[in-house]
Structure formats: structure tokens, C-alpha cells
Design an enzyme around this catalytic site. Structure first.
Site, PDB file in Angstrom:
ATOM      1  N   ASP A  13      -1.923  -3.976   3.873  1.00 55.47           N
ATOM      2  CA  ASP A  13      -2.431  -5.173   2.867  1.00 55.47           C
ATOM      3  C   ASP A  13      -3.613  -5.715   3.339  1.00 55.47           C
ATOM      4  O   ASP A  13      -3.822  -6.681   3.055  1.00 55.47           O
ATOM      5  CB  ASP A  13      -1.343  -6.094   2.495  1.00 55.47           C
ATOM      6  CG  ASP A  13      -0.253  -5.225   2.040  1.00 55.47           C
ATOM      7  OD1 ASP A  13      -0.173  -4.142   1.504  1.00 55.47           O
ATOM      8  OD2 ASP A  13       0.904  -5.770   2.406  1.00 55.47           O
ATOM      9  N   LYS A  16      -7.741  -2.293   1.779  1.00 50.77           N
ATOM     10  CA  LYS A  16      -8.118  -1.185   2.106  1.00 50.77           C
ATOM     11  C   LYS A  16      -8.535  -0.712   0.647  1.00 50.77           C
ATOM     12  O   LYS A  16      -9.609  -0.122   0.463  1.00 50.77           O
ATOM     13  CB  LYS A  16      -7.141  -0.208   2.757  1.00 50.77           C
ATOM     14  CG  LYS A  16      -7.011  -0.408   4.209  1.00 50.77           C
ATOM     15  CD  LYS A  16      -5.733   0.378   4.565  1.00 50.77           C
ATOM     16  CE  LYS A  16      -4.392   0.174   3.914  1.00 50.77           C
ATOM     17  NZ  LYS A  16      -3.591  -1.059   4.152  1.00 50.77           N
ATOM     18  N   ALA A  39       2.720   2.444  -0.197  1.00 49.07           N
ATOM     19  CA  ALA A  39       1.293   1.784  -0.032  1.00 49.07           C
ATOM     20  C   ALA A  39       1.073   1.120  -1.496  1.00 49.07           C
ATOM     21  O   ALA A  39       1.725   1.316  -2.435  1.00 49.07           O
ATOM     22  CB  ALA A  39       0.344   2.887  -0.040  1.00 49.07           C
ATOM     23  N   GLY A  40       0.294   0.088  -1.383  1.00 50.06           N
ATOM     24  CA  GLY A  40       0.025  -0.350  -2.906  1.00 50.06           C
ATOM     25  C   GLY A  40      -1.338  -1.120  -2.414  1.00 50.06           C
ATOM     26  O   GLY A  40      -1.800  -2.036  -1.778  1.00 50.06           O
ATOM     27  N   HIS A  41      -2.201  -0.420  -3.040  1.00 50.12           N
ATOM     28  CA  HIS A  41      -3.708  -0.588  -2.980  1.00 50.12           C
ATOM     29  C   HIS A  41      -4.139  -1.026  -4.079  1.00 50.12           C
ATOM     30  O   HIS A  41      -4.056  -0.504  -5.282  1.00 50.12           O
ATOM     31  CB  HIS A  41      -4.594   0.748  -2.411  1.00 50.12           C
ATOM     32  CG  HIS A  41      -4.096   1.271  -1.189  1.00 50.12           C
ATOM     33  ND1 HIS A  41      -4.232   2.455  -0.659  1.00 50.12           N
ATOM     34  CD2 HIS A  41      -3.104   0.678  -0.195  1.00 50.12           C
ATOM     35  CE1 HIS A  41      -3.913   2.510   0.472  1.00 50.12           C
ATOM     36  NE2 HIS A  41      -3.102   1.541   0.847  1.00 50.12           N
ATOM     37  N   GLN A 222      -1.070   1.756   4.927  1.00 47.42           N
ATOM     38  CA  GLN A 222      -0.319   1.086   5.800  1.00 47.42           C
ATOM     39  C   GLN A 222      -1.400   0.399   6.677  1.00 47.42           C
ATOM     40  O   GLN A 222      -2.642   0.125   6.439  1.00 47.42           O
ATOM     41  CB  GLN A 222       0.746   1.518   6.596  1.00 47.42           C
ATOM     42  CG  GLN A 222       2.056   2.098   5.698  1.00 47.42           C
ATOM     43  CD  GLN A 222       1.689   3.307   4.927  1.00 47.42           C
ATOM     44  OE1 GLN A 222       1.423   4.301   5.274  1.00 47.42           O
ATOM     45  NE2 GLN A 222       2.193   3.002   3.249  1.00 47.42           N
TER      46      GLN A 222
HETATM   47  P1  GDP Z   1      -4.360  -2.829   0.697  1.00 39.61           P
HETATM   48  O1  GDP Z   1      -2.827  -2.316   0.782  1.00 39.61           O
HETATM   49  O2  GDP Z   1      -4.839  -2.551   2.309  1.00 39.61           O
HETATM   50  O3  GDP Z   1      -5.126  -2.062  -0.272  1.00 39.61           O
HETATM   51  O4  GDP Z   1      -4.396  -4.224   0.248  1.00 39.61           O
HETATM   52  P2  GDP Z   1      -3.474  -4.861  -0.941  1.00 39.61           P
HETATM   53  O5  GDP Z   1      -4.278  -4.359  -2.230  1.00 39.61           O
HETATM   54  O6  GDP Z   1      -2.114  -4.608  -0.677  1.00 39.61           O
HETATM   55  O7  GDP Z   1      -3.556  -6.248  -0.596  1.00 39.61           O
HETATM   56  C1  GDP Z   1      -4.746  -7.044  -0.745  1.00 39.61           C
HETATM   57  C2  GDP Z   1      -4.848  -8.253  -1.632  1.00 39.61           C
HETATM   58  O8  GDP Z   1      -5.976  -9.027  -1.640  1.00 39.61           O
HETATM   59  C3  GDP Z   1      -5.009  -7.734  -3.098  1.00 39.61           C
HETATM   60  O9  GDP Z   1      -4.501  -8.388  -4.036  1.00 39.61           O
HETATM   61  C4  GDP Z   1      -6.667  -7.469  -3.249  1.00 39.61           C
HETATM   62  O10 GDP Z   1      -6.829  -7.715  -4.618  1.00 39.61           O
HETATM   63  C5  GDP Z   1      -7.057  -8.960  -2.620  1.00 39.61           C
HETATM   64  N1  GDP Z   1      -8.262  -8.916  -2.064  1.00 39.61           N
HETATM   65  C6  GDP Z   1      -8.870  -7.830  -1.433  1.00 39.61           C
HETATM   66  N2  GDP Z   1     -10.082  -8.350  -0.746  1.00 39.61           N
HETATM   67  C7  GDP Z   1     -10.043  -9.624  -1.006  1.00 39.61           C
HETATM   68  C8  GDP Z   1     -10.941 -10.883  -0.789  1.00 39.61           C
HETATM   69  O11 GDP Z   1     -11.944 -10.568  -0.025  1.00 39.61           O
HETATM   70  N3  GDP Z   1     -10.602 -12.066  -1.008  1.00 39.61           N
HETATM   71  C9  GDP Z   1      -9.645 -12.357  -1.720  1.00 39.61           C
HETATM   72  N4  GDP Z   1      -9.451 -13.542  -2.285  1.00 39.61           N
HETATM   73  N5  GDP Z   1      -8.810 -11.275  -2.235  1.00 39.61           N
HETATM   74  C10 GDP Z   1      -9.089 -10.093  -1.782  1.00 39.61           C
HETATM   75  P1  IMO Z   2      -0.408  -0.887   2.381  1.00 39.36           P
HETATM   76  O1  IMO Z   2      -0.933   0.871   2.320  1.00 39.36           O
HETATM   77  C1  IMO Z   2       2.398  -3.541   4.329  1.00 39.36           C
HETATM   78  C2  IMO Z   2       6.083  -1.892   5.914  1.00 39.36           C
HETATM   79  C3  IMO Z   2       7.188  -2.130   5.165  1.00 39.36           C
HETATM   80  C4  IMO Z   2       8.407  -2.192   6.559  1.00 39.36           C
HETATM   81  C5  IMO Z   2       7.640  -1.056   7.295  1.00 39.36           C
HETATM   82  C6  IMO Z   2       8.447   0.169   7.109  1.00 39.36           C
HETATM   83  O2  IMO Z   2      -0.432  -1.311   0.761  1.00 39.36           O
HETATM   84  O3  IMO Z   2      -1.172  -1.623   3.232  1.00 39.36           O
HETATM   85  P2  IMO Z   2       8.474   1.925   5.115  1.00 39.36           P
HETATM   86  O4  IMO Z   2       8.723   1.754   3.419  1.00 39.36           O
HETATM   87  O5  IMO Z   2       7.063   2.535   5.145  1.00 39.36           O
HETATM   88  O6  IMO Z   2       9.347   2.939   5.526  1.00 39.36           O
HETATM   89  O7  IMO Z   2       8.690   0.487   5.532  1.00 39.36           O
HETATM   90  O8  IMO Z   2       6.325  -0.728   6.878  1.00 39.36           O
HETATM   91  N1  IMO Z   2       4.814  -1.236   5.015  1.00 39.36           N
HETATM   92  C7  IMO Z   2       3.934  -1.692   4.610  1.00 39.36           C
HETATM   93  N2  IMO Z   2       3.438  -3.326   4.806  1.00 39.36           N
HETATM   94  N3  IMO Z   2       1.596  -2.700   3.574  1.00 39.36           N
HETATM   95  C8  IMO Z   2       1.776  -1.358   3.189  1.00 39.36           C
HETATM   96  O9  IMO Z   2       1.186  -0.447   2.566  1.00 39.36           O
HETATM   97  C9  IMO Z   2       3.299  -0.774   3.707  1.00 39.36           C
HETATM   98  N4  IMO Z   2       3.844   0.334   3.853  1.00 39.36           N
HETATM   99  C10 IMO Z   2       4.838  -0.114   4.597  1.00 39.36           C
HETATM  100  O10 IMO Z   2       7.030  -3.480   4.593  1.00 39.36           O
HETATM  101  O11 IMO Z   2       7.984  -3.411   7.074  1.00 39.36           O
HETATM  102 MG    MG Z   3      -1.010  -2.852   0.220  1.00 36.78          MG
END
Ligand code: GDP
Ligand code: IMO
Ligand code: MG
Length: 424
Positions: A13, A16, A39-41, A222
Site C-alpha cells: 500500500d 504503487k 492487491a489493491g492498487h 504487496q
Molecule cells: P498500492 O497498493 O501500493 O497501490 O497503494 P494503495 O492504493 O493500496 O494505497 C495508497 C493510498 O494512498 C491510495 O488511497 C492512494 O490514492 C493514496 N495515495 C497515493 N499517493 C498519495 C500521495 O502522495 N498523497 C496522498 N494523500 N495519497 C496518496
Molecule cells: P498491495 O499490492 C498490504 C498482507 C495481508 C496479510 C499478509 C498475507 O495493495 O500493496 P495474503 O492474503 O496475501 O495471504 O495476506 O499480507 N497483504 C497486504 N498488505 N497491501 C497488500 O497489497 C497486501 N496483500 C497482502 O494483510 O498481512
Molecule cells: Mg494496496
């Protein structure tokens, strides 16, 4: 750079999705090399939010988007995401799916949940999307792959063989309802019909793109500390997010990778269980959670915030061969008068180390050595480049560069695609 890996440098998170989306503007192919719908991007374009669990983030930009052989694919999640995009006017035609990627089957999801429940207090806190059981079957060589979708007879046979064992486990060990062959087979035959035209030799596709001088992004899911081999085991995922795995997960040689962009928040978050030395105290953590909207993209769970951990980041630089860093969410720290940065760990024997402990008991008992640095307490909205940052914010970025010996080339100041500062 022709082939660039974008890798999470923390516990996931890091932002990415946003960095991939930004760099995808100048790329030709975007590939996910591991992980699945855990994942949740998040990608935000012109105020519109996309959350990708299964698809590569490059799909929004219309770039050829590859799911490589290192991924696990839940066809239901994938098709749901594709339908959603199509409804929003974004074509999924550029998707290419490796025939070698493994399928997440319904029993994987059931086993993930049942195993977590059974572990009770010792649970990993997985996303319960079937990731661990799917990769376990892959390693045990009893998995069902995307290419099995191409032949209904083989698909049915493999489902039947798998169910003969999985149903015994589910019923006898976990007191779970068994799965029914006809139901699962007909459901997956339906998925097969919709997905078959996307199946391709993605290793060849990427190699040919590189040969033709095209730019390829390799998107990790991740993060480094969730890596199965090098992360904080057992509180990790079941694949290898680190950059080296981009080569195996796509099927290209490691010599073809030119650059590795590590993505790190300006602080840290972790979701799920496991030790976390720089974790903030309850009150500050709650403030950061609100300011940064730190809730899981997939599960909605609260993320645990911590201060920037340079020990863990130094480890990520080493494991991934990071050539530059993207430091996201610097804007979130604008709310604080002063900030803490973890510069070393104090180990149980009283010694201090700048290096990530190789033994889990040292890590579990590591105390953070925190340095206090001044905050900037001003909005970053007016900055046009990194050199426009307020002095204290610039000093914060420089502290990271000096501690790690890697340039910070991008700084995030908001969630939108355009809210990124570069050096110039
Ligand atoms: P990922 O899994 O690495 O793609 O990251 P996530 O999307 O799960 O979580 C990142 C969160 O931070 C999301 O809600 C993005 O919209 C937000 N985000 C990313 N870059 C920035 C930043 O520079 N500032 C702020 N405030 N939010 C950001
Ligand atoms: P993105 O790509 C944050 C964590 C879970 C748990 C561990 C194992 O959005 O960064 P799993 O379901 O993979 O067997 O869970 O890994 N986890 C993440 N934490 N961001 C993620 O993906 C994750 N994918 C898995 O919370 O601790
Ligand atoms: Mg994420």
C-alpha cells in the site's frame, strides 16, 4: 528506461498503483509479475478512482497489460473488474493473460478463511482471497493453470482430481461444506469462454517488446517486507514481491531489467498482524489513519501507521537493488509540528544496528531508535517540483537520500495522478 520494476519498499500500500499509472503514460507495456486479488492498487485520474485488485494498473492508460506467470488469478474477480472498466468506458482489449499463471479456485478461498479461523490468535490476518492455498498448490504441482481453461475436458478432469482431495480436507479438518463438481466445473467453463481470447505467451510478448525498444513496466504487488523469502515470515504473503521476482514472474532474464523504482510512503503502514517496530502510538496513529485515509483497499481494514523506518527501507534498497525512490504521501505529514524517523533498531542485547535483523526473534524484540526532525506545517499544493518544497520537507527528503544512498526522484503530494513532484 526500457524495463523498469516498480516495487513496494515497505509492507504494501505504498502507492504503487499511482506511480505505475504515472510512469505508464510513457510506457508501452505494463505487467503484473506476482500476487493476485490480495492487491489493491488505487489510481485516480481526473477525480475518478479505480481500485485494481487483479488487473495491472496500466490498463487505465490503454497500455498492453500483462498478467504474468507469477500471478495467481481469480477469474471471478478478474472478470468483475473487466466488466466494471468496460462500463466506465475503458477497454480491456489490451489485457494479456499468461497461460502459466495459476487459478484461484473456490476451495482456495474456503481454505484460506478456514485456516485463519483455526489459527485464532496466531492468524496471519490474510486478505482471505485464497492466495496462500493457491500458491501452495502451485508449489505442490497440483495447481490448475490458466491454460487449463482452454480445454474443457482437461479443466473438468483437474477440478475432479482436486476436489477428491480438497473436499476431504474441507469436511474432515475444517467442517466446511464440500464443493460440487458440476457447479464448479460449469462456473469455470463459463469463465473460460470469456477469458480464452486473452490468453497469450506473455514471456514472448514482453521479450519481443524489449527487443523492439519498447518501454516495459513491471508492477509489483504487496511489498518487500511481505516477501515470502525475505519478509517478516510468517506474516508475509505467499509470493515474492521483490524486484528479482519480476524476471521469473514474467519470464525474462534478470539482465533485461534496467531500473528498479522503490515506492515508499513518507511514513509506514501495515495491515494484518505481525511485529512493527516503528508503529506510532494509538493517538498519533489514529490521526495519520484519518489524514492518509489508511484503510485497506481490498478488505477495508484499518491500516497500522508507523514512523518512517530507515532500517527497513535500507533492507528494501538492498533486496531489490532500488535505483531510485518514489516517496508518497508526504502531504499527510504536513499536519505535524515535528516528526520521528526510525534510524536504527536497538536489539535485546542492547546493541544498535542500522541493518534489518536476520533472525526473527531479534526483529520481534527490536526497539526503534527514533530521531526527531522538524515538520513543515504547510500545504504542499503550490509546489511544482521537489526543490519548491518547504525547507523542512526538503530536509526530510534529503535525510532519506543520505541514509539510503539512493535518490528520491518522485515525491507524492496527493492521491491524483498529477500530484507528484519530480526533481526538476
Ligand atoms: P498500492 O497498493 O501500493 O497501490 O497503494 P494503495 O492504493 O493500496 O494505497 C495508497 C493510498 O494512498 C491510495 O488511497 C492512494 O490514492 C493514496 N495515495 C497515493 N499517493 C498519495 C500521495 O502522495 N498523497 C496522498 N494523500 N495519497 C496518496
Ligand atoms: P498491495 O499490492 C498490504 C498482507 C495481508 C496479510 C499478509 C498475507 O495493495 O500493496 P495474503 O492474503 O496475501 O495471504 O495476506 O499480507 N497483504 C497486504 N498488505 N497491501 C497488500 O497489497 C497486501 N496483500 C497482502 O494483510 O498481512
Ligand atoms: Mg494496496
Amino acid at each position: 528506461m526500457p524495463a523498469t520494476v516498480i516495487v513496494g519498499a515497505q509492507w504494501g500500500d505504498e502507492g504503487k498503483g499511482k506511480i505505475v499509472d504515472l510512469l505508464a503514460q510513457d510506457a508501452d507495456v505494463v505487467c503484473r509479475y506476482q500476487g493476485g486479488p490480495n492487491a489493491g492498487h488505487t489510481v485516480i485520474v481526473d477525480g475518478e478512482t479505480f481500485k485494481f485488485r487483479q488487473l495491472p494498473s496500466g490498463i487505465v492508460s490503454g497500455k498492453t497489460s500483462v498478467l504474468g506467470s507469477g500471478c495467481v488469478v481469480d477469474p471471478e474477480v478478474l472478470l468483475g473488474e473487466m466488466d466494471d472498466l468496460e462500463q466506465r468506458g475503458i477497454s480491456t482489449e489490451p489485457l494479456r493473460l499468461s497461460g502459466n499463471a495459476h487459478l484461484i479456485m473456490p476451495w482456495h478461498i474456503a481454505l484460506d478463511g478456514a485456516s485463519e479461523k483455526r489459527l485464532g490468535k496466531l492468524q496471519i490476518g490474510t486478505t482471505r482471497r485464497g492466495i496462500g492455498p493457491a500458491y501452495a498448490d502451485k508449489a505442490a504441482r497440483i495447481g490448475i493453470r490458466v491454460q487449463d481453461l482452454l480445454d474443457p475436458k482437461i479443466l473438468r478432469q483437474k477440478i475432479e482430481t482436486a476436489l477428491a482431495e480438497k473436499n476431504v480436507w474441507l469436511q474432515k479438518v475444517y467442517e466446511h461444506e464440500p464443493f460440487e463438481l458440476e457447479e464448479v466445473a460449469s462456473r469455470y467453463e463459463g469463465y473460460a469462454q470469456r477469458l480464452r481470447s486473452f490468453v497469450a505467451d506473455t514471456s514472448l510478448l514482453v521479450a519481443e517488446a524489449l527487443d523492439a525498444g519498447q518501454r516495459v513496466l513491471l508492477e509489483g504487488a504487496q511489498g518487500t517486507l511481505l516477501d515470502l523469502d525475505h519478509g517478516t515470515y510468517p506474516f508475509v504473503t505467499s509470493s515474492n514481491p521483490i524486484a528479482g521476482a519480476a524476471a521469473t514472474g514474467i519470464g525474462i532474464g534478470p539482465t533485461r531489467i534496467d531500473a528498479v523504482v522503490g515506492v515508499s510512503k513518507a511514513y509506514v503502514t501495515r495491515v494484518g498482524a505481525g511485529p512493527f517496530p516503528s508503529e506510532m502510538d494509538e493517538q498519533v496513529g489514529a490521526e495519520v489513519r484519518e489524514l492518509g485515509q489508511e484503510y485497506g483497499t481490498v478488505t477495508g481494514r484499518e491500516r497500522r501507521p508507523g514512523w518512517l523506518d530507515l532500517v527497513a527501507l535500507r533492507y528494501a534498497v538492498r533486496l531489490n537493488g532500488i535505483t531510485s525512490l518514489a516517496l508518497t504521501k508526504l502531504d499527510v505529514l504536513s499536519a505535524f509540528d515535528e516528526l520521528q524517523v526510525c534510524v536504527a533498531y536497538r536489539l535485546p542485547d542492547g546493541s544498535e544496528t542500522p541493518n534489518f535483523p536476520a533472525h526473527q526473534s531479534d526483529f520481534h524484540h527490536a526497539a526503534p531508535v527514533l530521531e526527531t526532525v522538524p515538520g513543515w506545517h504547510e500545504s504542499l499544493d503550490a509546489c511544482a517540483s521537489i526543490s519548491d518544497l518547504p525547507a523542512a520537507a526538503k530536509a526530510y527528503v534529503e535525510l532519506v537520500e543520505q541514509a539510503l544512498g539512493v535518490p528520491v526522484d518522485l515525491v507524492g503530494t496527493g492521491a491524483g495522478r498529477e500530484q507528484v513532484l519530480a526533481k526538476r
